[in-house]
Scaffold this active site. Sequence first.
Site, PDB file in Angstrom:
ATOM      1  N   LYS A  11       4.167  53.655  25.226  1.00 56.60           N
ATOM      2  CA  LYS A  11       5.506  53.124  25.469  1.00 56.60           C
ATOM      3  C   LYS A  11       6.038  52.379  24.231  1.00 56.60           C
ATOM      4  O   LYS A  11       5.279  52.100  23.294  1.00 56.60           O
ATOM      5  CB  LYS A  11       5.457  52.232  26.710  1.00 56.60           C
ATOM      6  CG  LYS A  11       5.078  52.989  28.001  1.00 56.60           C
ATOM      7  CD  LYS A  11       5.083  52.044  29.200  1.00 56.60           C
ATOM      8  CE  LYS A  11       4.804  52.764  30.505  1.00 56.60           C
ATOM      9  NZ  LYS A  11       4.881  51.820  31.660  1.00 56.60           N
ATOM     10  N   TYR A  51      11.958  57.827  36.012  1.00 53.89           N
ATOM     11  CA  TYR A  51      11.511  56.740  36.893  1.00 53.89           C
ATOM     12  C   TYR A  51      12.351  56.648  38.175  1.00 53.89           C
ATOM     13  O   TYR A  51      12.417  55.579  38.786  1.00 53.89           O
ATOM     14  CB  TYR A  51      11.535  55.409  36.140  1.00 53.89           C
ATOM     15  CG  TYR A  51      10.371  55.230  35.179  1.00 53.89           C
ATOM     16  CD1 TYR A  51       9.063  55.077  35.652  1.00 53.89           C
ATOM     17  CD2 TYR A  51      10.571  55.198  33.804  1.00 53.89           C
ATOM     18  CE1 TYR A  51       7.992  54.905  34.785  1.00 53.89           C
ATOM     19  CE2 TYR A  51       9.504  55.025  32.925  1.00 53.89           C
ATOM     20  CZ  TYR A  51       8.217  54.876  33.423  1.00 53.89           C
ATOM     21  OH  TYR A  51       7.160  54.701  32.563  1.00 53.89           O
ATOM     22  N   ASN A 114       3.764  47.337  29.466  1.00 53.21           N
ATOM     23  CA  ASN A 114       2.330  47.549  29.667  1.00 53.21           C
ATOM     24  C   ASN A 114       1.757  48.730  28.867  1.00 53.21           C
ATOM     25  O   ASN A 114       0.762  49.331  29.252  1.00 53.21           O
ATOM     26  CB  ASN A 114       2.012  47.661  31.161  1.00 53.21           C
ATOM     27  CG  ASN A 114       2.764  48.772  31.840  1.00 53.21           C
ATOM     28  OD1 ASN A 114       3.477  49.532  31.187  1.00 53.21           O
ATOM     29  ND2 ASN A 114       2.600  48.887  33.139  1.00 53.21           N
ATOM     30  N   HIS A 117       1.746  54.816  29.905  1.00 53.71           N
ATOM     31  CA  HIS A 117       1.982  55.457  31.207  1.00 53.71           C
ATOM     32  C   HIS A 117       0.863  56.438  31.500  1.00 53.71           C
ATOM     33  O   HIS A 117       0.355  57.086  30.581  1.00 53.71           O
ATOM     34  CB  HIS A 117       3.316  56.228  31.172  1.00 53.71           C
ATOM     35  CG  HIS A 117       3.527  57.108  32.371  1.00 53.71           C
ATOM     36  ND1 HIS A 117       4.005  56.618  33.571  1.00 53.71           N
ATOM     37  CD2 HIS A 117       3.283  58.429  32.574  1.00 53.71           C
ATOM     38  CE1 HIS A 117       4.059  57.616  34.453  1.00 53.71           C
ATOM     39  NE2 HIS A 117       3.632  58.734  33.870  1.00 53.71           N
ATOM     40  N   GLU A 128       6.000  65.647  35.174  1.00 53.01           N
ATOM     41  CA  GLU A 128       6.255  64.797  34.010  1.00 53.01           C
ATOM     42  C   GLU A 128       6.000  65.554  32.701  1.00 53.01           C
ATOM     43  O   GLU A 128       6.738  65.369  31.717  1.00 53.01           O
ATOM     44  CB  GLU A 128       5.398  63.535  34.102  1.00 53.01           C
ATOM     45  CG  GLU A 128       5.826  62.621  35.248  1.00 53.01           C
ATOM     46  CD  GLU A 128       4.853  61.495  35.543  1.00 53.01           C
ATOM     47  OE1 GLU A 128       5.130  60.722  36.477  1.00 53.01           O
ATOM     48  OE2 GLU A 128       3.810  61.373  34.856  1.00 53.01           O
TER      49      GLU A 128
END
Length: 139
Positions: A11, A51, A114, A117, A128
């Site tokens: 990310k 998302y 975080n 993913h 995805e």
Amino acid sequence: MATNRTFTMLKPDAVEKGHIGAILEQINSSGFRIVAMKLTQMTQDDARIFYAVHKERPFFGELVEYMTRGPIVAAVLEKENAVEDFRTLIGATNPDEAAEGTIRKKYAASIGENAVHGSDSNENARIESAFHFSGREMF
Ligand code: IDP
Ligand code: MG
């Protein structure tokens, strides 16, 4: 696609902090083969679609801003039991609750930012991966 694949994104926070190399090293040394990979940046529409399952959550706007603020590394990974084993490798969503040695424990700043993913099912791994890559880009 075979069910021994999962999808990941390093990310924007992980890319900004220069952690691409260290995280890919941990992914490779944990037995995952990289099947497809690119540095890319998601648009706001991309993030809202990717998302969409979280669109009613209070953090959705913050999540879209975060995921679009800079480049990400998108990749498809292959390993026996890939989805479950990769979720174990990355650790809990909240780095405070992530096990020692996991990618989120080592590199994540917060439950929002975080670092990485990981798909939560074989079906989502397929969806995805197809969101970011065409069949001819997966090796
Ligand atoms: P996961 O990434 O571990 O599967 P999800 O619950 O699917 O976790 O949430 C997707 C992403 O949304 C998280 O990785 C994180 O970036 C963000 N997120 C989840 N919960 C929160 C929260 O409570 N506050 C802010 N961001 C959150
Ligand atoms: Mg999730």
